[in-house]
Design a protein around this motif. Structure first.
Motif, PDB file in Angstrom:
ATOM      1  N   GLY A  46       3.650  -1.474  -9.306  1.00 51.90           N
ATOM      2  CA  GLY A  46       2.461  -1.576  -9.518  1.00 51.90           C
ATOM      3  C   GLY A  46       2.058  -2.514 -10.705  1.00 51.90           C
ATOM      4  N   SER A  47       2.968  -3.263 -11.185  1.00 54.33           N
ATOM      5  CA  SER A  47       2.654  -4.464 -12.217  1.00 54.33           C
ATOM      6  C   SER A  47       1.925  -3.714 -13.438  1.00 54.33           C
ATOM      7  CB  SER A  47       1.762  -5.519 -11.664  1.00 54.33           C
ATOM      8  OG  SER A  47       2.487  -6.174 -10.397  1.00 54.33           O
ATOM      9  N   HIS A  56       9.829   7.574  -4.836  1.00 53.75           N
ATOM     10  CA  HIS A  56      10.332   6.146  -5.196  1.00 53.75           C
ATOM     11  C   HIS A  56       9.693   5.229  -4.032  1.00 53.75           C
ATOM     12  CE1 HIS A  56      12.247   2.803  -6.788  1.00 53.75           C
ATOM     13  NE2 HIS A  56      12.799   3.477  -7.808  1.00 53.75           N
ATOM     14  N   GLY A  57       8.654   4.614  -4.123  1.00 57.64           N
ATOM     15  CA  GLY A  57       8.165   3.639  -3.107  1.00 57.64           C
ATOM     16  C   GLY A  57       8.932   2.594  -2.771  1.00 57.64           C
ATOM     17  N   GLN A  58       9.813   1.838  -3.836  1.00 54.41           N
ATOM     18  CA  GLN A  58      10.244   0.887  -3.443  1.00 54.41           C
ATOM     19  C   GLN A  58      11.513   1.194  -2.752  1.00 54.41           C
ATOM     20  OE1 GLN A  58       8.683   0.131  -6.403  1.00 54.41           O
ATOM     21  NE2 GLN A  58       8.082  -1.782  -5.542  1.00 54.41           N
ATOM     22  N   ILE A  59      12.353   2.269  -2.860  1.00 54.85           N
ATOM     23  CA  ILE A  59      13.607   2.384  -1.995  1.00 54.85           C
ATOM     24  C   ILE A  59      13.145   2.976  -0.815  1.00 54.85           C
ATOM     25  CG2 ILE A  59      15.338   4.256  -1.748  1.00 54.85           C
ATOM     26  CD1 ILE A  59      15.505   4.522  -4.802  1.00 54.85           C
ATOM     27  N   ILE A  60      12.066   3.636  -0.618  1.00 58.22           N
ATOM     28  CA  ILE A  60      11.672   4.004   0.828  1.00 58.22           C
ATOM     29  C   ILE A  60      11.121   2.880   1.777  1.00 58.22           C
ATOM     30  CG2 ILE A  60      10.095   5.311   2.172  1.00 58.22           C
ATOM     31  CD1 ILE A  60      10.216   7.475   0.079  1.00 58.22           C
ATOM     32  N   VAL A  61      10.052   1.944   1.169  1.00 53.72           N
ATOM     33  CA  VAL A  61       9.433   1.080   1.757  1.00 53.72           C
ATOM     34  C   VAL A  61      10.580  -0.227   1.965  1.00 53.72           C
ATOM     35  CG1 VAL A  61       7.815  -0.829   1.946  1.00 53.72           C
ATOM     36  CG2 VAL A  61       7.351   1.487   1.250  1.00 53.72           C
ATOM     37  N   ILE A  91      -7.475   5.036  -7.875  1.00 54.84           N
ATOM     38  CA  ILE A  91      -7.787   3.863  -7.234  1.00 54.84           C
ATOM     39  C   ILE A  91      -7.426   2.413  -7.837  1.00 54.84           C
ATOM     40  CG2 ILE A  91     -10.135   2.364  -7.281  1.00 54.84           C
ATOM     41  CD1 ILE A  91     -11.762   4.957  -6.968  1.00 54.84           C
ATOM     42  N   PRO A  92      -7.493   2.098  -9.239  1.00 54.26           N
ATOM     43  CA  PRO A  92      -6.664   0.994  -9.773  1.00 54.26           C
ATOM     44  C   PRO A  92      -5.106   0.881  -9.330  1.00 54.26           C
ATOM     45  CG  PRO A  92      -7.250   2.456 -11.482  1.00 54.26           C
ATOM     46  CD  PRO A  92      -7.929   2.893 -10.504  1.00 54.26           C
ATOM     47  N   TRP A  93      -4.597   1.956  -9.548  1.00 53.05           N
ATOM     48  CA  TRP A  93      -3.187   2.020  -9.202  1.00 53.05           C
ATOM     49  C   TRP A  93      -2.996   1.585  -7.640  1.00 53.05           C
ATOM     50  CZ3 TRP A  93       1.656   2.315 -10.772  1.00 53.05           C
ATOM     51  CH2 TRP A  93       2.650   2.675  -9.777  1.00 53.05           C
ATOM     52  N   LEU A  94      -3.830   1.939  -6.765  1.00 47.88           N
ATOM     53  CA  LEU A  94      -3.718   1.700  -5.488  1.00 47.88           C
ATOM     54  C   LEU A  94      -3.965   0.151  -4.998  1.00 47.88           C
ATOM     55  CD1 LEU A  94      -2.698   2.967  -2.804  1.00 47.88           C
ATOM     56  CD2 LEU A  94      -5.136   3.479  -2.358  1.00 47.88           C
ATOM     57  N   ILE A  95      -5.222  -0.111  -5.571  1.00 44.34           N
ATOM     58  CA  ILE A  95      -5.814  -1.502  -5.128  1.00 44.34           C
ATOM     59  C   ILE A  95      -5.343  -2.857  -5.963  1.00 44.34           C
ATOM     60  CG2 ILE A  95      -7.795  -0.095  -4.302  1.00 44.34           C
ATOM     61  CD1 ILE A  95      -9.401  -1.324  -6.655  1.00 44.34           C
ATOM     62  N   ALA A  96      -4.877  -2.413  -7.236  1.00 44.22           N
ATOM     63  CA  ALA A  96      -4.716  -3.633  -8.092  1.00 44.22           C
ATOM     64  C   ALA A  96      -3.644  -4.418  -7.478  1.00 44.22           C
ATOM     65  CB  ALA A  96      -4.358  -3.225  -9.514  1.00 44.22           C
ATOM     66  N   PHE A 134       0.758  -1.241   0.113  1.00 43.26           N
ATOM     67  CA  PHE A 134       0.057   0.071  -0.088  1.00 43.26           C
ATOM     68  C   PHE A 134       0.956   1.334  -0.041  1.00 43.26           C
ATOM     69  CE2 PHE A 134      -1.803   3.222   2.590  1.00 43.26           C
ATOM     70  CZ  PHE A 134      -2.888   3.626   1.739  1.00 43.26           C
ATOM     71  N   PHE A 135       1.776   1.233   0.903  1.00 45.97           N
ATOM     72  CA  PHE A 135       2.699   2.618   0.779  1.00 45.97           C
ATOM     73  C   PHE A 135       3.538   2.611  -0.239  1.00 45.97           C
ATOM     74  CE2 PHE A 135       1.537   2.723   5.504  1.00 45.97           C
ATOM     75  CZ  PHE A 135       1.240   4.227   5.751  1.00 45.97           C
ATOM     76  N   VAL A 136       3.900   1.457  -0.918  1.00 46.45           N
ATOM     77  CA  VAL A 136       4.818   1.540  -2.031  1.00 46.45           C
ATOM     78  C   VAL A 136       3.790   2.200  -3.096  1.00 46.45           C
ATOM     79  CG1 VAL A 136       5.756   0.367  -4.009  1.00 46.45           C
ATOM     80  CG2 VAL A 136       6.314  -0.250  -1.583  1.00 46.45           C
ATOM     81  N   GLN A 137       2.765   1.786  -3.330  1.00 48.08           N
ATOM     82  CA  GLN A 137       1.811   2.353  -4.205  1.00 48.08           C
ATOM     83  C   GLN A 137       1.481   3.883  -4.151  1.00 48.08           C
ATOM     84  OE1 GLN A 137       2.697  -0.541  -6.272  1.00 48.08           O
ATOM     85  NE2 GLN A 137       0.745   0.563  -7.279  1.00 48.08           N
ATOM     86  N   LEU A 138       1.231   4.159  -2.867  1.00 47.40           N
ATOM     87  CA  LEU A 138       0.716   5.572  -2.422  1.00 47.40           C
ATOM     88  C   LEU A 138       1.943   6.630  -2.493  1.00 47.40           C
ATOM     89  CD1 LEU A 138      -1.427   7.113  -1.108  1.00 47.40           C
ATOM     90  CD2 LEU A 138      -0.382   6.733   1.242  1.00 47.40           C
TER      91      LEU A 138
END
Length: 429
Positions: free
Chosen positions: A292-293, A242-247, A343-348, A231-235
């Motif tokens: 986000g695939s 850069h969600g990946q680096i942070i999380v 919405i799709p970016w976050l939930i998918a 969730f936090f990566v996407q957000l």
């Protein structure tokens, strides 16, 4: 919706920026990246030795001949990480990083028991076992490396060193300068180890593993914690961070530990203990087109939408997306700060991550074996390599179908709006 996103951005972005710039998290990230090419080699050895069409006899022979390719790399990953922590933390203090890395590694080894218990219960001294230098020793290694590097750096910065006269070779001068800080630092860790052995009749590795690392690993590799991480990566990516680096800088110690646990079990033919590992997170979130695939999203906008804007972005982003680089679509579509596709970016990814966890947990699809696969390997191939099974790639195709179904209606809405905005330009032409 826009007001909500603006308010969320005001609260989230400053916190995420500070977290992303945290000195210790950056050092930890760099230390793991130092170990990455070495562990990648070990993964390739494991993959080759255990190809599914090889007979068990051939796999056993290859393991005997080439097994040290894994033993000297992935199985002792804690050594590389502890040295990396000392090295990169020392650099932040502008002191000689090589000595900082060596001191951190030595501090870790001081806390490591040089002992092995045989199957008959006999204690053999003077040996180091792979589990102490791999997953089981990872937490102790990281903590020891950070503390040792801090102590060493602070003593050095205070000038408690031996200064050699001019004319002495640089290597000799550096060695003497590191002597007192190193002796004090390693003396502290030797005393700590003696206290643990003398007072508790135990070693710090087993003590920490039983009371901290094992419960923390179990909690961090469970489905709820994994979904929070995704969730936090996407957000964060939505706001251009850069969600990946942070999380990952927070979660990588747990995911790398579970990866090594799975690899050890896989090598000995035991059931794999963890579903969520570093390969699970990479192959089933990043390994289908990037964060986000988005590979299926790129295909949809390139070939199934009508607006020129979508078609152009999709076709430009397709080649990078195949190799899991999706910045072209994140910033070209754009996905960043685009409320229409929030919405799709976050939930998918949340839905597919939960789906993958469930189907692996009930045994419908294979669990990643612990082999580390380069994140740039295209979809299906990376899933197959990570699980040593064709079904690992099949699961990725199912994931892409799910993501496509979630995204499609939102893309159609944006596509229609793009066509309306495109119409005046077309009439002028």
């Amino acid at each position: 919706m826009n007001n909500f996103i603006d308010k969320l951005s005001d609260k989230l972005v400053p916190v995420a920026s500070k977290l992303g710039q945290n000195k210790y998290l950056l050092v930890l990230r760099d230390a793991f990246m130092l170990a990455f090419p070495i562990t990648m080699f070990g993964s390739l050895v494991v993959v080759i030795n255990n190809l599914p069409f090889f007979s068990e006899e051939l796999q056993g022979t290859l393991g005997t001949l080439f097994g040290n390719g894994q033993n000297a790399t992935m199985s002792i990953m804690s050594i590389f990480v502890t040295f990396g922590i000392g090295y990169y933390l020392s650099k932040t203090y502008d002191i000689d990083p090589a000595f900082g890395g060596a001191v951190s590694l030595a501090a870790y080894l001081i806390l490591t028991p040089f002992e092995m218990i045989t199957e008959g219960g006999e204690a053999v001294t003077g040996v180091l076992t792979l589990d102490r230098l791999g997953a089981k020793g990872m937490f102790v290694g990281m903590v020891a490396a950070f503390l040792a590097a801090e102590v060493y750096a602070r003593i050095t910065k205070k000038g408690i060193t031996i200064t050699m006269p001019e004319g002495v070779p640089e290597a000799v001068a550096r060695s003497f300068a590191a002597m007192i800080p190193a002796i004090i630092t390693l003396g502290i860790f030797t005393l700590l180890n003696a206290l643990v052995i003398g007072l508790l009749n135990a070693n710090l590795h087993d003590l920490v593993y039983d009371t901290i690392q094992e419960p923390l690993t179990g909690l961090g590799s469970g489905l709820p914690a994994t979904l929070i991480a995704v969730f936090f990566v996407q957000l964060l990516w939505f706001f251009g961070l850069h969600g990946q680096i942070i999380v990952n800088s927070v979660m990588d110690p747990i995911w790398n530990t579970t990866m090594l646990d799975n690899l050890a079990a896989y090598e000995t033919g035991k059931p794999l203990p963890h579903i969520v590992t570093k390969p699970f997170m990479e192959m089933y979130t990043v390994g289908m087109g990037g964060s986000g695939s988005t590979l299926i999203v790129v295909i949809l906008i390139a070939f199934f939408m009508k607006s020129r804007q979508f078609n152009d972005v999709g076709r430009l982003a397709l080649a990078p997306g195949i190799f899991n680089v999706n910045e072209p679509v994140i910033f070209g579509m754009p996905i960043v700060l685009n409320a229409a596709i929030f919405i799709p970016w976050l939930i998918a990814p949340l839905i597919t991550t939960a789906f993958n966890y469930i189907v692996m947990n009930i045994g419908l699809f294979p669990i990643p074996t612990g082999v580390s696969v380069p994140w740039t390997v295209p979809v299906f191939a990376n899933g197959m390599l990570a699980t040593n099974s064709l079904m690992g790639g099949v699961l990725q195709l199912i994931d892409m179908a799910i993501i496509g179904v979630i995204w499609y209606p939102f893309l159609k809405i944006v596509d229609r709006q793009n066509l309306k905005n495109q119409a005046p330009d077309m009439s002028k032409a």
